[in-house]
Design a protein around this motif. Sequence first.
Motif, short mmCIF file in Angstrom:
data_model
loop_
_atom_site.label_atom_id
_atom_site.label_comp_id
_atom_site.label_asym_id
_atom_site.label_seq_id
_atom_site.Cartn_x
_atom_site.Cartn_y
_atom_site.Cartn_z
N ILE A 174 -6.68 -30.84 13.30
CA ILE A 174 -6.35 -31.30 14.64
C ILE A 174 -4.86 -31.67 14.72
CG2 ILE A 174 -8.65 -32.16 15.22
CD1 ILE A 174 -7.73 -34.93 14.42
N THR A 175 -4.31 -31.55 15.92
CA THR A 175 -2.91 -31.90 16.18
C THR A 175 -2.84 -32.65 17.49
OG1 THR A 175 -2.19 -29.88 15.05
CG2 THR A 175 -0.56 -31.02 16.42
N THR A 181 -1.88 -33.80 21.09
CA THR A 181 -1.28 -33.22 22.29
C THR A 181 -0.14 -34.14 22.74
OG1 THR A 181 -2.74 -34.44 23.77
CG2 THR A 181 -3.52 -32.30 22.99
N GLU A 203 -11.06 -39.64 25.41
CA GLU A 203 -10.61 -38.50 26.22
C GLU A 203 -11.25 -38.52 27.60
OE1 GLU A 203 -9.43 -35.11 22.95
OE2 GLU A 203 -11.55 -35.31 23.44
N PHE A 253 -6.23 -34.30 21.37
CA PHE A 253 -5.97 -33.46 20.20
C PHE A 253 -6.18 -31.99 20.53
CE2 PHE A 253 -7.37 -37.54 18.38
CZ PHE A 253 -6.37 -37.78 17.45
N TYR A 254 -5.39 -31.15 19.86
CA TYR A 254 -5.69 -29.72 19.82
C TYR A 254 -6.59 -29.50 18.60
CZ TYR A 254 -1.66 -29.10 22.92
OH TYR A 254 -0.77 -29.18 23.98
N ARG A 255 -7.72 -28.80 18.79
CA ARG A 255 -8.60 -28.47 17.67
C ARG A 255 -8.31 -27.04 17.21
NH1 ARG A 255 -9.92 -32.86 21.15
NH2 ARG A 255 -11.61 -34.10 20.22
N HIS A 256 -8.12 -26.85 15.90
CA HIS A 256 -7.85 -25.52 15.37
C HIS A 256 -8.44 -25.43 13.96
CE1 HIS A 256 -4.62 -27.68 13.30
NE2 HIS A 256 -4.17 -28.07 14.49
N THR A 313 -5.12 -40.11 13.67
CA THR A 313 -3.76 -39.57 13.69
C THR A 313 -3.06 -39.77 12.35
OG1 THR A 313 -2.81 -41.64 14.55
CG2 THR A 313 -3.57 -40.03 16.16
N THR A 367 -8.13 -36.61 29.71
CA THR A 367 -7.17 -35.68 29.12
C THR A 367 -7.53 -35.43 27.67
OG1 THR A 367 -4.81 -35.22 28.78
CG2 THR A 367 -5.56 -37.46 28.34
N ALA A 368 -7.11 -34.29 27.14
CA ALA A 368 -7.33 -33.99 25.73
C ALA A 368 -6.28 -34.71 24.89
CB ALA A 368 -7.23 -32.49 25.48
#
Length: 285
Positions: free
Chosen positions: A55-56, A58, A40, A48-51, A13, A45-46
């Motif tokens: 990552i960002t 959640t 996780e 991080f958002y992966r893009h 993070t 639960t997730a």
Amino acid sequence: MDLHALKIFQTVTQTGSITRAAQELNYAQSNVTTKIQQLEQHFQTALFYRHNRGITLTAKGRTLLDYTERIFQLIEESSKAMRDEDTPSGPLRIGSMETTAAVRLPDALAQYHHRYPGVDLTLVTGPTEQHLHSVLHYELDGAFVAGPVDHPELAQETVLQEELALITDAAHPPIGSVKELCNRTLLVFRSGCSYRAKLQQWLHHEGVYPDKMMEFGSLEAILGCARAGLGISLLPLSVVERQVADGTLRVHPASYPFARVDTVFIRRKDALMTAALLRFIELFR
């Protein structure tokens, strides 16, 4: 709970990237990825958002980060509590606005260092907003910021009140109204500075929109540019007493309620009050 996995999660993070976290921790990237996946799976639960940009966190990830910071802070505090004695010693991390550090703190810090040489005192200068974040995230033990501060997790004590004034070069004619700043360049600290915020509130209240605002990272840069006639700044009178006395700067009164600001010392309510921090606070009381 796997503290090692939480430490990896915290580092991810902080760096904003699994790759950079692996480099910082000197781990294989696959090991970092595996630890995040295990967390996780544990929490179902997730985190991080992966893009494409990385990552960002959640919403659940932000919640876990808050608990993670508190867990490691408690671990650090337990170590401090076991070592803490009546004679202050060990690290003490204090934040301060640059103007306060330049004018108000030197004598007190010298006195504190003379009394308690076993304390490893670190002073970090920066704007109020930065210090609020650092204290809340346990990165600083306390900080001198512009008050009042309204946050349920922070305790505050007023240590002094600063009188603010507009600062210009010595040859500048008297400023009768803030509306005269409409076509002038304003010299300010970066965003998050309380004096900048106070100036912007004043201008907004009077419906004044200056042509240009120049950001600086140091007090000396602002004072130097003001002396040279580059622009106008709003600063505490205590900062410019010497320059006004020797005729290199001129001050112009600010209007109430924009002419005063309290300086308060903040700390987390739930943080351990070490002997080093207690003596530091007592000095300023």
